[in-house]
Write a protein that holds these residues in place. Sequence first.
Motif, short mmCIF file in Angstrom:
data_model
loop_
_atom_site.label_atom_id
_atom_site.label_comp_id
_atom_site.label_asym_id
_atom_site.label_seq_id
_atom_site.Cartn_x
_atom_site.Cartn_y
_atom_site.Cartn_z
N ARG A 123 -44.77 39.85 -31.68
CA ARG A 123 -43.07 40.10 -32.48
C ARG A 123 -42.82 39.67 -34.06
O ARG A 123 -42.35 40.64 -34.94
CB ARG A 123 -41.93 39.06 -31.42
CG ARG A 123 -40.78 39.16 -31.76
CD ARG A 123 -40.21 40.36 -30.99
NE ARG A 123 -40.40 40.89 -30.44
CZ ARG A 123 -39.56 40.18 -28.85
NH1 ARG A 123 -38.57 39.80 -29.18
NH2 ARG A 123 -39.94 40.86 -27.59
N ARG A 124 -43.36 39.00 -34.31
CA ARG A 124 -42.71 38.73 -35.30
C ARG A 124 -44.06 39.15 -36.88
O ARG A 124 -43.53 38.82 -37.56
CB ARG A 124 -43.51 36.68 -35.97
CG ARG A 124 -42.42 36.07 -35.17
CD ARG A 124 -40.66 36.18 -35.55
NE ARG A 124 -40.74 35.58 -36.87
CZ ARG A 124 -40.61 35.95 -38.15
NH1 ARG A 124 -40.30 37.92 -38.29
NH2 ARG A 124 -40.03 35.83 -39.32
N PHE A 125 -44.88 39.99 -36.09
CA PHE A 125 -45.66 40.66 -37.68
C PHE A 125 -45.00 42.12 -37.62
O PHE A 125 -44.80 42.32 -38.50
CB PHE A 125 -46.99 41.20 -36.50
CG PHE A 125 -48.20 42.15 -37.83
CD1 PHE A 125 -48.41 41.08 -38.75
CD2 PHE A 125 -48.15 43.17 -37.43
CE1 PHE A 125 -49.88 41.67 -39.38
CE2 PHE A 125 -48.39 43.89 -38.45
CZ PHE A 125 -49.36 43.74 -39.62
N GLU A 126 -44.38 42.64 -36.63
CA GLU A 126 -43.64 44.51 -37.04
C GLU A 126 -41.97 43.47 -37.48
O GLU A 126 -41.76 43.61 -37.89
CB GLU A 126 -43.18 44.40 -34.93
CG GLU A 126 -44.37 44.72 -34.28
CD GLU A 126 -45.36 46.26 -34.36
OE1 GLU A 126 -45.26 45.76 -36.23
OE2 GLU A 126 -45.34 46.61 -34.27
N GLU A 127 -41.38 42.02 -37.14
CA GLU A 127 -40.86 42.02 -37.63
C GLU A 127 -40.48 41.75 -39.24
O GLU A 127 -39.95 42.36 -40.05
CB GLU A 127 -39.90 40.48 -37.02
CG GLU A 127 -39.47 41.05 -35.37
CD GLU A 127 -38.49 39.83 -35.40
OE1 GLU A 127 -37.77 40.07 -33.96
OE2 GLU A 127 -38.96 38.77 -35.42
N THR A 128 -42.08 41.20 -39.48
CA THR A 128 -41.91 41.18 -40.88
C THR A 128 -42.26 41.94 -41.74
O THR A 128 -41.87 42.07 -42.81
CB THR A 128 -43.41 40.15 -41.33
OG1 THR A 128 -42.88 38.39 -40.84
CG2 THR A 128 -43.85 39.54 -42.39
N GLU A 173 -48.51 31.55 -40.27
CA GLU A 173 -49.11 32.48 -40.52
C GLU A 173 -48.66 34.08 -41.06
O GLU A 173 -49.02 34.83 -41.89
CB GLU A 173 -49.77 33.00 -38.53
CG GLU A 173 -50.67 34.13 -39.01
CD GLU A 173 -51.23 34.15 -37.71
OE1 GLU A 173 -51.42 35.99 -36.89
OE2 GLU A 173 -51.17 33.38 -37.09
N MET A 174 -47.61 34.52 -40.33
CA MET A 174 -47.05 35.50 -41.24
C MET A 174 -46.48 34.96 -42.99
O MET A 174 -46.55 36.34 -43.00
CB MET A 174 -45.35 35.99 -40.52
CG MET A 174 -46.12 36.31 -39.40
SD MET A 174 -46.83 37.93 -39.15
CE MET A 174 -48.45 36.71 -38.12
N GLN A 175 -45.97 33.68 -43.24
CA GLN A 175 -45.80 34.05 -44.35
C GLN A 175 -47.01 33.88 -44.97
O GLN A 175 -47.10 34.70 -46.33
CB GLN A 175 -45.20 32.91 -44.46
CG GLN A 175 -44.83 32.16 -46.26
CD GLN A 175 -43.99 32.93 -46.93
OE1 GLN A 175 -43.24 33.81 -46.13
NE2 GLN A 175 -44.28 34.01 -47.66
N ASP A 176 -48.18 33.71 -44.60
CA ASP A 176 -49.35 33.62 -44.96
C ASP A 176 -49.87 35.48 -45.44
O ASP A 176 -50.68 36.06 -46.56
CB ASP A 176 -50.53 32.58 -44.51
CG ASP A 176 -50.40 31.25 -44.72
OD1 ASP A 176 -49.38 30.51 -45.29
OD2 ASP A 176 -50.84 30.06 -43.74
N ALA A 177 -49.47 35.21 -44.24
CA ALA A 177 -50.37 37.21 -44.48
C ALA A 177 -49.36 37.70 -45.34
O ALA A 177 -49.95 38.70 -46.37
CB ALA A 177 -49.60 37.52 -42.81
N VAL A 178 -48.25 38.00 -45.66
CA VAL A 178 -47.36 38.18 -46.86
C VAL A 178 -47.70 38.08 -47.59
O VAL A 178 -48.31 38.84 -48.68
CB VAL A 178 -46.23 38.23 -46.53
CG1 VAL A 178 -45.30 38.62 -48.33
CG2 VAL A 178 -45.64 39.21 -45.42
N ASP A 179 -48.18 36.96 -48.43
CA ASP A 179 -48.04 36.49 -49.46
C ASP A 179 -50.13 37.53 -49.45
O ASP A 179 -50.31 37.36 -51.11
CB ASP A 179 -48.65 35.09 -49.18
CG ASP A 179 -47.09 34.13 -49.80
OD1 ASP A 179 -46.17 34.97 -49.74
OD2 ASP A 179 -47.40 33.43 -49.42
N PHE A 180 -51.13 36.69 -48.77
CA PHE A 180 -52.27 37.32 -48.76
C PHE A 180 -52.15 38.58 -49.57
O PHE A 180 -53.01 39.32 -50.38
CB PHE A 180 -53.34 37.35 -47.77
CG PHE A 180 -54.05 37.90 -47.32
CD1 PHE A 180 -55.25 37.57 -48.16
CD2 PHE A 180 -54.36 39.35 -46.96
CE1 PHE A 180 -56.37 38.10 -48.20
CE2 PHE A 180 -55.67 39.15 -47.01
CZ PHE A 180 -57.06 39.09 -47.77
#
Length: 342
Positions: free
Chosen positions: A29-34, A307-314
């Motif tokens: 859910r959060r991956f899709e929204e992000t 985790e989502m914030q880290d994925a975006v930053d990465f």
Amino acid sequence: MLRQRQGNCVMRITKEKLRWLYETMYRIRRFEETMLEQTFRGNAMGVTHPSDGQEAVPTGICAHLTEKDWIGSTHRGHGHCIAKGLDTKAMMAEIMGRYTGQCKGKGGSMHIADFSKGMLGANAIVGASVPLAVGAALTSKYRGMEDESVGVAFFGDGATSQGVVHESMNLAAIWDLPVIFACENNQYAEATPAWYAVSTEDIAARADSYGIPGVQVDGMNVFAVYEAAGEAVARARAGEGPTLLELKTYRYHGHFHADDPKKYRKPDEEEEYLERDCLKHFEGLVTQQGAMTEEELQGIRDEIEQEMQDAVDFALNSPMPPIDELYSDVYVDYSNPLAGLR
């Protein structure tokens, strides 16, 4: 014969598995929204097709799979990837076209794959995942089911009228292949409703044509999916052949990021499925039955937010592919056709 599964197995699932189910659904859910947020900011390469609302389907099915099992996905495949264990940092980087992406930034949203996880790839061609999963199942049977691996084909209601889907089901039934046909019936093929385009009210009923079990499942209930998938996977591993699962679900956003579903869907329809949200259903059931606490659920949500914030930053801090990568990974090396496969 058409069967239905509603899902009443909460207390038969271990605490560890319950946590995995919730983590996986909330992560999707959060991956899709992000991903949608980043797409609207111009950070994604190309079109993105979100699957928020459908999280219970890949989660409930992949809960029974290992890395030895194979899945074939669709253009709406991020949830399948995550449920099969792919890394969200590499996925986000792939969607942004970065060199650190799952496929070095060359595949984008619709072509994420990882053979090491048994993920044969998302696929932009409607219905094209089905023969891939059947091929994986045929390989398993040819090898004598030595590792008991099975194939799972994810496809939508729009793919059920594709010839290759019927050919694949027929072949799998003839040869009793260890494959599960998972139809994610989210009610719409782009903007075309299933009631208009599909000749039968219940897609699962088409299984009768091939002499295999057809099971209709509430795809908004992860426990119903888990129960039906468990039976189908067990049948496949035991050499009893394929199963067709029709998982009735719903996508909350449009066909792709810029599509407005309000142009072809009724407001009360959306409200109904939002009320039946798979995450809300899970949270209410496990807390009511004392299987998990709200504090535990909140802890999981907090971890995944980070985790989502880290994925975006990465992804944003990763480089684009170098120019000398332009011609690599383009052609098959026929001198070693199995290179990269386990």
